[in-house]
Scaffold this active site. Structure first.
Site, mmCIF file in Angstrom:
data_model
loop_
_atom_site.group_PDB
_atom_site.id
_atom_site.type_symbol
_atom_site.label_atom_id
_atom_site.label_comp_id
_atom_site.label_asym_id
_atom_site.label_seq_id
_atom_site.Cartn_x
_atom_site.Cartn_y
_atom_site.Cartn_z
ATOM 1 N N HIS A 31 -19.469 0.604 13.443
ATOM 2 C CA HIS A 31 -18.567 -0.662 13.416
ATOM 3 C C HIS A 31 -18.302 -1.378 14.548
ATOM 4 O O HIS A 31 -17.551 -1.001 15.190
ATOM 5 C CB HIS A 31 -17.376 -0.107 12.524
ATOM 6 C CG HIS A 31 -16.675 -1.278 12.232
ATOM 7 N ND1 HIS A 31 -15.680 -1.107 10.816
ATOM 8 C CD2 HIS A 31 -16.531 -2.508 12.496
ATOM 9 C CE1 HIS A 31 -15.321 -2.194 10.649
ATOM 10 N NE2 HIS A 31 -15.613 -3.133 11.580
ATOM 11 N N ASP B 83 -14.346 0.158 15.903
ATOM 12 C CA ASP B 83 -14.125 -1.209 15.442
ATOM 13 C C ASP B 83 -14.063 -2.170 16.507
ATOM 14 O O ASP B 83 -12.996 -2.902 16.750
ATOM 15 C CB ASP B 83 -12.797 -1.202 14.625
ATOM 16 C CG ASP B 83 -12.522 -2.481 14.172
ATOM 17 O OD1 ASP B 83 -13.251 -3.426 14.195
ATOM 18 O OD2 ASP B 83 -11.409 -2.754 13.875
ATOM 19 N N HIS C 152 -18.274 -5.058 16.733
ATOM 20 C CA HIS C 152 -18.731 -6.646 16.831
ATOM 21 C C HIS C 152 -19.166 -7.149 17.910
ATOM 22 O O HIS C 152 -18.504 -7.040 18.914
ATOM 23 C CB HIS C 152 -17.084 -7.200 16.319
ATOM 24 C CG HIS C 152 -16.479 -7.050 15.149
ATOM 25 N ND1 HIS C 152 -16.803 -7.554 13.887
ATOM 26 C CD2 HIS C 152 -15.725 -5.903 14.759
ATOM 27 C CE1 HIS C 152 -16.150 -6.974 12.852
ATOM 28 N NE2 HIS C 152 -15.333 -5.617 13.409
ATOM 29 N N GLY D 175 -7.581 -7.460 16.685
ATOM 30 C CA GLY D 175 -8.753 -6.380 17.352
ATOM 31 C C GLY D 175 -8.819 -6.653 18.862
ATOM 32 O O GLY D 175 -8.271 -7.653 19.607
ATOM 33 N N HIS E 254 -12.021 -9.814 22.452
ATOM 34 C CA HIS E 254 -11.789 -11.481 22.504
ATOM 35 C C HIS E 254 -10.945 -11.330 23.665
ATOM 36 O O HIS E 254 -10.680 -10.504 24.211
ATOM 37 C CB HIS E 254 -10.398 -11.623 21.568
ATOM 38 C CG HIS E 254 -10.598 -11.531 19.877
ATOM 39 N ND1 HIS E 254 -11.403 -12.292 19.206
ATOM 40 C CD2 HIS E 254 -10.394 -10.354 19.174
ATOM 41 C CE1 HIS E 254 -11.576 -11.993 17.886
ATOM 42 N NE2 HIS E 254 -10.803 -10.719 17.880
ATOM 43 N N ARG F 29 -20.213 -10.037 18.381
ATOM 44 C CA ARG F 29 -19.938 -11.478 18.628
ATOM 45 C C ARG F 29 -21.184 -12.592 19.192
ATOM 46 O O ARG F 29 -20.961 -13.701 19.486
ATOM 47 C CB ARG F 29 -18.868 -11.783 19.978
ATOM 48 C CG ARG F 29 -17.807 -10.943 19.657
ATOM 49 C CD ARG F 29 -16.954 -11.222 18.607
ATOM 50 N NE ARG F 29 -15.555 -10.609 18.773
ATOM 51 C CZ ARG F 29 -14.997 -10.125 17.469
ATOM 52 N NH1 ARG F 29 -15.546 -10.627 16.272
ATOM 53 N NH2 ARG F 29 -13.840 -9.475 17.472
#
Lengths: 423, 312
Positions: free
Chosen positions: A61, A306, A63, A325, A310, A65
């Protein structure tokens, strides 16, 4: 050839570490393991005295981006962060901009990933076109291109009829359906667990039942359609209970937990620190305990980071507006060791099972092992050292972390994949 | 006037000590006396600037702060949010940079998102006065409520106040209940389950009907405004039913009148919703006094806070 000397090997099926040297040949394959291995003059010797050699982790899992959020993270920085954190394989979520919902996009990411550090990067695809929850995405193309699972990542499929069709259709491909469980009509604008914390901080709350109802619904639809379902990030004791019951019923269900849901609860959200903003949100202390128990009794199969980068600027706005997150690929192994292994709650074998073996097995990949002929894929961990998680520790493009500036015990000296090593 | 180590900001009631609350309340008294004079102005903040920044519409609170600042001889500037780039998506941090560059000494801010005043306070040398953030806090309202109540009951210990209405979406309920609790006043709440959240502190005991309220014998009934505009869902079936169940109607007013129970409301009042028209003329209504006291209390707060401006 390279000889990793005087270390101890960690393995998934035993809590005991085995003192052994590891000889890696010029093809990056394990040539031999054992005590006091001999080396010829051309062999590079890496002294691993006092260190533990741990099979590379696999994160289901992440991200990345990329594309669309390259100011937060790119494939390259994401891969660098993974390797830095002892992770040698990962599944990327499709919630990019545009979302990954076609075979061509998956192909494109896989082609780009091939050139990066030989770690295993797999791109998952959307369940619905554009993650909109309105139409099915094209599964056959994505499956053909090697997507290991389908998910609308960060969003559920609100319409039960479409969810049912998605699972029926996915079942034909025998592909895993990963569900982010949420009832949007209940979550509304909630940004923190509904309860004491939402009252205290005066922020709109997201009730636990919003996720719990969705877990029950999604499990039920999966059982009804025969689809293999993976529940992403259950965050409450009730959710864990639903999973346990489904497993007892023999359903083809798996689940994951992120470290932040094991370690943090809503009471710790003070001063509107947006690093504590997650989706699903941090819940109650008793939920953390229940999730740990569920991880122990295999109700929850695996650990994920996860990883949700950002930028510091994006995270530095007010709690309500800040994105959910933070970056965690580089902290999961270190923090897990610091909080659970070092404190005697479990051994390395537990982490290997939950963060290396089980995620690989779940998507049909072979577990890593120390057998001769297998590709070298491990990291060298020094338990006597320590790591300060300051901004310059991070290789992610978005060094925002719950563990920022903390010093944790242990250090990952290097991560080895084949002939390459990264530190 | 009493002395107390100044703070830079006023963000909520939680973080105030009892002594600090006492200090603000006791200094509000002399400011209020000033209002009886023909010259209502004192030179306390001469040469200081107050920036008023309201992201949410407000006439009462913004005017009250403006009058308070004027009476202290400060210069007040309104940063007009609705016409500025803020509504065009300028990031909050960039706005804060801009504000910082204006070198105001005090910033009065109201924002729809909880925690924004705290964020601003962290990034500016100016004193930040929270004039309401999300559902979180409205500390000057709480201070003026306590001041008003204490004018009637100088000894607050063991006094009782019931807050009626939408607790869930109310920063007034949060701040006002907290200040009363700190001052030793018993606090109860009345409202439908959909508006009285489970996550509230234990001291806010829940009453289930007006009958319960009268059995409990409160010294004041504090009605909250039913904020229809704030509610993004249906929390109760309609105005008529709300008024029937929780509104202050003639019958309930009659009981209050017999007992001499005070009536409070943060304003603006929705006639026919939380109160009947008749209640507006109630002799024990403190609603007008609350407004007047608001100015005195805000003067006291401005007088107490100390910006870090001019310290570079």
């Amino acid at each position: 050839m390279k000889l990793f000397k005087n270390g101890s090997l960690a393995i998934g099926n035993s809590a005991d570490l085995e003192s052994a040297d590891v000889l890696v040949d010029d093809d990056g394959l394990i040539r031999a393991t054992g005590r006091e291995l001999e080396a010829d003059e051309s062999t590079e010797i890496i002294d691993c005295g006092g260190c533990i050699l741990v099979p590379g982790m696999f994160d289901l899992h992440v991200h990345s981006r990329d594309p669309g959020g390259e100011h937060k993270e790119t494939l390259d920085t994401c891969a660098a962060a993974a390797l830095h954190g002892g992770v040698t394989g990962m599944v990327l979520m499709p919630d990019t901009d545009p979302p990954i919902d076609s075979g061509n996009q998956v192909k494109n990411i896989h082609e780009r990933a091939e050139g990066i550090g030989s770690l295993d990067i797999l791109q998952s695809g959307c369940l619905t076109k554009g993650r909109s929850g309105e139409k099915l995405a094209g599964y056959s193309g994505m499956v053909t291109q090697g997507s290991p699972l389908l998910t609308d990542s960060g969003r559920d499929v609100p319409c039960p009829d479409l969810l049912r069709r998605a699972m029926e259709y996915a079942h034909d491909f025998d592909i895993l359906v990963a569900c982010f469980c949420d009832t949007p009509a209940l979550t509304r604008g909630g940004v923190i667990n509904e309860g004491r914390a939402s009252y205290r901080l005066g922020l709109p709350g997201a009730p636990a039942i919003s996720q719990e109802i969705a877990i029950d619904r999604n499990l039920r639809v999966a059982q009804n359609t025969g689809a293999r379902i993976h529940i992403q990030l259950p965050s409450t004791a009730v959710g864990a209970r639903s999973l346990r019951r489904a497993k007892e019923d023999g359903a083809a269900v798996s689940s994951e937990v992120a470290l932040h849901h094991l370690l943090f609860n809503e009471e710790m959200v003070t001063d509107y620190d947006s690093r504590f903003k997650f989706d699903p949100p941090l819940r109650l202390p008793e939920d953390c305990a229940a999730l740990w128990d569920a991880l122990l009794d295999d109700t929850i199969d695996l650990i994920t980071s996860d990883h949700s980068p950002h930028t510091p600027f994006e995270k530095s706005t007010d709690f309500g507006s800040a994105p959910s997150g933070s970056s965690s690929l580089e902290t999961t192994v270190l923090v897990f060791h610091d909080r659970f292994i070092k404190t005697g709650k479990c051994g390395w074998n537990f982490l290997i099972r939950k963060y290396s073996d089980n995620p690989r097995t779940l998507i049909g990949k072979e577990k890593l092992s120390w057998e001769e002929g297998r590709r070298a894929e491990f990291f060298v961990f020094d338990p006597e050292s320590e790591t300060r998680l300051s901004t310059d520790y991070f290789k992610t493009k978005s060094p925002v972390s719950l563990f920022q500036d903390e010093t944790v015990s242990g250090a990952i000296r290097e991560t080895v994949i084949g002939v390459q090593s990264f530190s | 006037m009493s002395k107390m180590k100044p703070r830079k900001d006023l963000l909520d009631i939680e973080s105030l000590s009892l002594e600090e609350i006492e200090h603000v309340l006791s200094n509000a008294g002399p400011f209020k006396e000033l209002f009886q004079r023909s010259v209502k102005k004192v030179p306390t903040l001469r040469g200081k600037t107050v920036l008023s920044l309201f992201y949410e519409a407000s006439t009462r609170t913004s005017s009250s702060f403006e009058v308070a600042a004027n009476r202290l001889s400060a210069d007040v500037t309104n940063f007009s949010v609705s016409t500025s780039s803020i509504t065009k998506g300028e990031s909050l941090l960039d706005t804060i940079e801009t504000l910082q560059a204006m070198r105001s000494d005090y910033i009065v801010i109201r924002h729809q998102s909880a925690g924004v005043p705290a964020l601003l306070a962290k990034h500016t040398r100016a004193s930040v006065l929270n004039a309401g953030d999300g559902f979180h806090a409205h500390p000057t309202q709480a201070l003026l409520d306590a001041f008003t109540f204490r004018e009637k009951f100088p000894d607050l210990k063991g006094k009782k106040i019931v807050i009626v209405g939408d607790i869930l979406h109310s920063r007034v309920a949060r701040s006002t209940s907290t200040i009363f609790q700190k001052l030793g006043v018993e606090v109860a709440v009345l409202g439908p389950s959909s508006l009285v959240p489970e996550g509230r502190p234990e001291f806010m005991q829940r009453l289930s009907s007006w009958e319960d309220v009268f059995d409990w014998k409160p010294d004041a009934v504090y009605l909250l405004r039913v904020q229809l505009e704030r509610q993004n869902g249906q929390f109760f079936p309609g105005i008529a039913e709300y008024h029937r169940m929780y509104g202050l109607n003639s019958e309930r007013l009659k009981v209050m009148r017999e007992r001499g129970t005070y009536l409070m409301h943060p304003g603006p009042v929705n006639r026919g919703v939380e109160v009947t028209d008749e209640a507006m003329g109630y002799e024990k209504s403190l609603i007008g006094t609350q407004v007047e006291n608001g100015i005195a209390v805000r003067m006291s707060v401005l007088h107490w806070l100390k910006p870090k401006t001019g310290m570079e």
